[in-house]
Design a protein around this motif. Structure first.
Motif, PDB file in Angstrom:
ATOM      1  N   ALA A 128       3.098   1.744   8.848  1.00 38.88           N
ATOM      2  CA  ALA A 128       4.303   1.257   9.511  1.00 38.88           C
ATOM      3  C   ALA A 128       4.399  -0.263   9.514  1.00 38.88           C
ATOM      4  O   ALA A 128       5.498  -0.822   9.453  1.00 38.88           O
ATOM      5  N   LEU A 129       3.245  -0.917   9.609  1.00 39.91           N
ATOM      6  CA  LEU A 129       3.200  -2.381   9.687  1.00 39.91           C
ATOM      7  C   LEU A 129       2.204  -2.873   8.630  1.00 39.91           C
ATOM      8  O   LEU A 129       1.053  -3.218   8.944  1.00 39.91           O
ATOM      9  N   PRO A 130       2.604  -2.894   7.373  1.00 41.94           N
ATOM     10  CA  PRO A 130       1.657  -3.116   6.268  1.00 41.94           C
ATOM     11  C   PRO A 130       1.013  -4.492   6.240  1.00 41.94           C
ATOM     12  O   PRO A 130       0.013  -4.684   5.540  1.00 41.94           O
ATOM     13  N   ALA A 131       1.547  -5.465   6.996  1.00 43.77           N
ATOM     14  CA  ALA A 131       0.959  -6.805   6.979  1.00 43.77           C
ATOM     15  C   ALA A 131      -0.341  -6.889   7.777  1.00 43.77           C
ATOM     16  O   ALA A 131      -1.034  -7.898   7.739  1.00 43.77           O
ATOM     17  N   THR A 132      -0.699  -5.825   8.504  1.00 45.81           N
ATOM     18  CA  THR A 132      -1.886  -5.845   9.366  1.00 45.81           C
ATOM     19  C   THR A 132      -3.160  -5.893   8.531  1.00 45.81           C
ATOM     20  O   THR A 132      -3.302  -5.172   7.541  1.00 45.81           O
ATOM     21  N   THR A 133      -4.115  -6.743   8.937  1.00 46.95           N
ATOM     22  CA  THR A 133      -5.382  -6.884   8.229  1.00 46.95           C
ATOM     23  C   THR A 133      -6.550  -6.459   9.119  1.00 46.95           C
ATOM     24  O   THR A 133      -6.415  -6.332  10.340  1.00 46.95           O
ATOM     25  N   ASP A 134      -7.705  -6.264   8.498  1.00 47.16           N
ATOM     26  CA  ASP A 134      -8.911  -5.964   9.270  1.00 47.16           C
ATOM     27  C   ASP A 134      -9.255  -7.104  10.219  1.00 47.16           C
ATOM     28  O   ASP A 134      -9.803  -6.888  11.311  1.00 47.16           O
ATOM     29  N   THR A 135      -8.920  -8.327   9.827  1.00 44.63           N
ATOM     30  CA  THR A 135      -9.154  -9.483  10.696  1.00 44.63           C
ATOM     31  C   THR A 135      -8.305  -9.398  11.956  1.00 44.63           C
ATOM     32  O   THR A 135      -8.769  -9.721  13.060  1.00 44.63           O
ATOM     33  N   ASP A 136      -7.059  -8.951  11.805  1.00 50.90           N
ATOM     34  CA  ASP A 136      -6.191  -8.755  12.973  1.00 50.90           C
ATOM     35  C   ASP A 136      -6.818  -7.761  13.942  1.00 50.90           C
ATOM     36  O   ASP A 136      -6.837  -7.977  15.155  1.00 50.90           O
TER      37      ASP A 136
END
Length: 290
Positions: A128-136
């Motif tokens: 749904a929110l593809p910009a999310t990273t493992d760092t986030d």
């Protein structure tokens, strides 16, 4: 708009038992996010024995960051509006940081799909929110509570929610349903807002994820659940409870009166909806509550 997070326990089944076992807090988001969000909710636990929590979901999308000590690694997911009683087994040590959006408030962050597409589903956040990273995800789940809140603010602001007048209208309508107990029928709300019932239903499907009738019923079940646990909150009862002698039995809910107050045609309809949602009749639930 509320000055801070809600303090009620609506939707939480047996809230005292949950709060006795976990550390539960609500925190406010950054001012720029408050028009879209209800609050952040944070839970930490360290349990000697497993415990299962139960929640009657709100008509809200949640973004949930979590780490269960026995099930690494940390992960995040988008939880659409839950249609049924939600249960979560907690064991060992763990942490959850959640974002509860206002009904209608999630679409500006994920504008490409109607919110109804997420209803009844829990999907990896990248869907749904593809910009999310493992760092986030790691930043949100760090040890310091204030740093978690700051990380949530930075993450959501970084998504750049898009202003959307239709989202604003959906949020306002859902809030009216929650706060105005005279709203008991979809046609009544549509007339009051100068909309057709069909237009209202389309708006709710696109921005809330469920229909306005469902929202009306769910908020009423939340109130009935809270009354079952806290009969003294019934209208006109709180004042009398203050003068109740120690050890005297607490007030009992007048279920027939409450059914009428919540817009049900009779007590049987309230009992049916409550039982279907929570799993036991309201009187049995009230007797089991401390």
């Amino acid at each position: 708009m509320a000055a801070g997070p809600r303090r009620d326990t609506r939707g939480i089944v047996d809230a005292p038992e949950l709060f006795a076992r976990v550390r539960f807090r609500r925190r406010s988001p950054a001012p720029a996010l408050r028009s879209y969000l209800e609050h952040y909710w944070l839970i930490d636990w360290d349990l000697a024995q497993p415990y299962t929590s139960y929640v009657v979901p709100h008509p809200s999308v949640n973004v949930v960051f979590q780490h269960h000590g026995s099930r690494p690694p940390a992960f995040a997911e988008v939880a659409g509006v839950g249609l049924e009683l939600f249960s979560q087994r907690l064991e060992g040590r763990g942490r959850v940081c959640g974002v509860q959006f206002r009904p209608g408030g999630f679409r500006p962050f994920a504008p490409r799909r109607p919110v109804a597409e997420w209803t009844g589903r829990r999907v990896p956040i990248s869907e749904a929110l593809p910009a999310t990273t493992d760092t986030d995800i790691a930043a949100v789940l760090q040890d310091d509570e204030n740093a978690r809140v700051a990380a949530l603010d930075a993450y959501l602001l970084g998504l750049g929610p898009r202003p959307d007048p239709q989202a604003d209208r959906a949020m306002a309508l859902a809030d009216r349903i929650r706060t105005d107990r005279t709203i008991r029928r979809v046609a009544q709300l549509a007339t009051a807002e100068g909309m057709s019932a069909r237009s209202l239903q389309r708006l709710f499907a696109a921005y809330v994820g469920v229909g306005p009738k469902w929202v009306i019923l769910r908020y009423r079940i939340h109130e009935a659940l809270e009354r079952a646990e806290n009969p003294e909150r019934a209208e006109g009862t709180e004042r009398s409870e203050r003068g109740r002698p120690p050890g005297a039995p607490s007030a009992e809910v007048d279920w027939a009166a409450l059914a009428a107050d919540l817009g049900y045609s009779d007590q049987a309809h309230l009992v049916r909806d409550f039982t279907a949602t929570v799993g036991v009749p309201p009187t049995a639930y009230a007797r089991a509550s401390p």
